[in-house]
Write an enzyme that holds these catalytic residues in place. Structure first.
Site, PDB file in Angstrom:
ATOM      1  CB  CYS A 232      -8.721  -4.718  -3.007  1.00 30.33           C
ATOM      2  SG  CYS A 232      -7.590  -3.399  -2.529  1.00 30.33           S
TER       3      CYS A 232
ATOM      4  CG  ASN B 109      -0.289  -0.119   2.536  1.00 30.17           C
ATOM      5  OD1 ASN B 109       0.623  -0.924   2.722  1.00 30.17           O
ATOM      6  ND2 ASN B 109      -0.736   0.670   3.504  1.00 30.17           N
ATOM      7  CG  MET B 110       2.595   2.849  -2.560  1.00 27.48           C
ATOM      8  SD  MET B 110       3.252   3.303  -4.201  1.00 27.48           S
ATOM      9  CE  MET B 110       4.231   4.754  -3.771  1.00 27.48           C
ATOM     10  CD  GLU B 111      -1.480   4.944   4.184  1.00 28.91           C
ATOM     11  OE1 GLU B 111      -2.115   3.929   4.509  1.00 28.91           O
ATOM     12  OE2 GLU B 111      -0.833   5.640   5.006  1.00 28.91           O
TER      13      GLU B 111
ATOM     14  CD  GLU C 128      -5.569  -6.252  -1.301  1.00 29.25           C
ATOM     15  OE1 GLU C 128      -6.162  -6.827  -0.373  1.00 29.25           O
ATOM     16  OE2 GLU C 128      -5.214  -5.049  -1.231  1.00 29.25           O
TER      17      GLU C 128
END
EC number: 3.5.4.5
Length: 296
Positions: free
Chosen positions: A132, A89-91, A104
């Site tokens: 997702c 995951n990227m934020e 995902e």
């Protein structure tokens, strides 16, 4: 070996450490393990496909960029080729939550951008959210995609997404990860060519607004992402996120982006320009140009 892997690497068995250290320590390791490499690790460690994917999850999760949630999610997608693709995951601080990338999405898009033609399965360290599940329903594997979670028996996407709505309900026949060529002519410098090539293979059957983004970092490396639309619209992944995903999995820092090119059709029903510019600005990059698509 990239420093981000060291803590997770220390949790692996000595035998697996011995088998995977040369892969992780390679100067060109970019978050995926080729089918040949995976076969070697499985043989050396006595693991099957499922067991290997589970053992790699901590390494995939170590790639997460989660300054908002501090919640690292890792995923490993297994292509039909046998290649294993990390996802995380990227934020982005200073951008909206809508710009985030789920693990995902990261793994699926990673495989797609590396030229994989289909997925056999995906392994995740936490249950996929509804967003997702819907995103994966756009794949050419459909609801037959195998999903594996810790402590649970393997199940299909159809199990996790019953009574699904997807591209087939809208009579869409070209699915995510199918080979496409929109006939977009290449031109310009290397960065512009990369953005155009990405747009040429983008998945935009609902809006017709093909687009691609290419990023160049301080090192001179180029990372390109394609637009991936979804039948449910909101789970669509913008092309910038695809490029940021490759950059991160390649071991570079988001703060190292120096130039960006967005390639999209003039007069299309939607535009990636404003959202891409805002997210890039939050990351410290203000050098974004937009170029139009020209058919060959």
């Amino acid at each position: 070996m990239h420093p981000r892997f060291q803590t997770a690497f220390a949790t692996l068995s000595p035998l697996l450490q011995q088998a995977i250290r040369p892969i992780l320590s390679s100067a060109d390791f970019a978050g995926f393990i080729s089918a040949q490499q995976a076969d070697g690790v499985k043989q050396q460690c006595g693991l099957d496909d499922s067991e290997l994917a589970f053992t790699l999850l901590p390494l995939a999760a170590a790639c997460a960029v989660a300054p908002l949630s501090d919640f690292n999610v890792g995923a490993v997608a297994r292509g039909k080729s046998g290649t294993l693709y990390f996802g995380a995951n990227m934020e982005f601080v200073g951008a909206t939550m809508q710009q985030t990338v789920h693990a995902e999405q990261s793994a699926v898009t990673h495989a797609w951008l590396r030229g994989e033609s289909g997925l056999a399965g995906i392994t995740v360290n936490y249950t996929p959210c509804g967003h997702c599940r819907q995103f994966m329903n756009e794949l050419n594997s459909g609801t037959d995609l195998t999903i594996e979670l810790p402590g649970r028996a393997a199940a299909t996407l159809g199990h996790y997404l019953p009574d699904s709505f997807g591209p087939r309900d809208l009579a869409i026949t070209t699915l995510l990860m199918d080979e496409v060529d929109h006939g977009i002519a290449p031109r310009g410098d290397k960065l512009e060519q990369a953005a155009l090539a990405a747009a040429n293979q983008s998945h935009a059957p609902y809006s017709g607004a093909c687009s691609g983004v290419a990023l160049q970092t301080r090192s001179g490396a180029i990372y390109a992402g394609r637009y991936a639309e979804n039948a449910a619209f909101n789970p669509s992944l913008p092309p910038l996120q695809g490029a940021l995903n490759l950059l991160n999995l390649g071991g570079e820092e988001l703060s190292d982006i120096r130039r960006a090119v967005l390639a999209e059709a003039s007069g299309a029903k939607l535009s990636q320009r404003s959202a891409s510019a805002a997210t890039l600005a939050a990351l410290g990059c203000h050098d974004l140009i937009t170029i139009p698509l020209v058919k060959m």
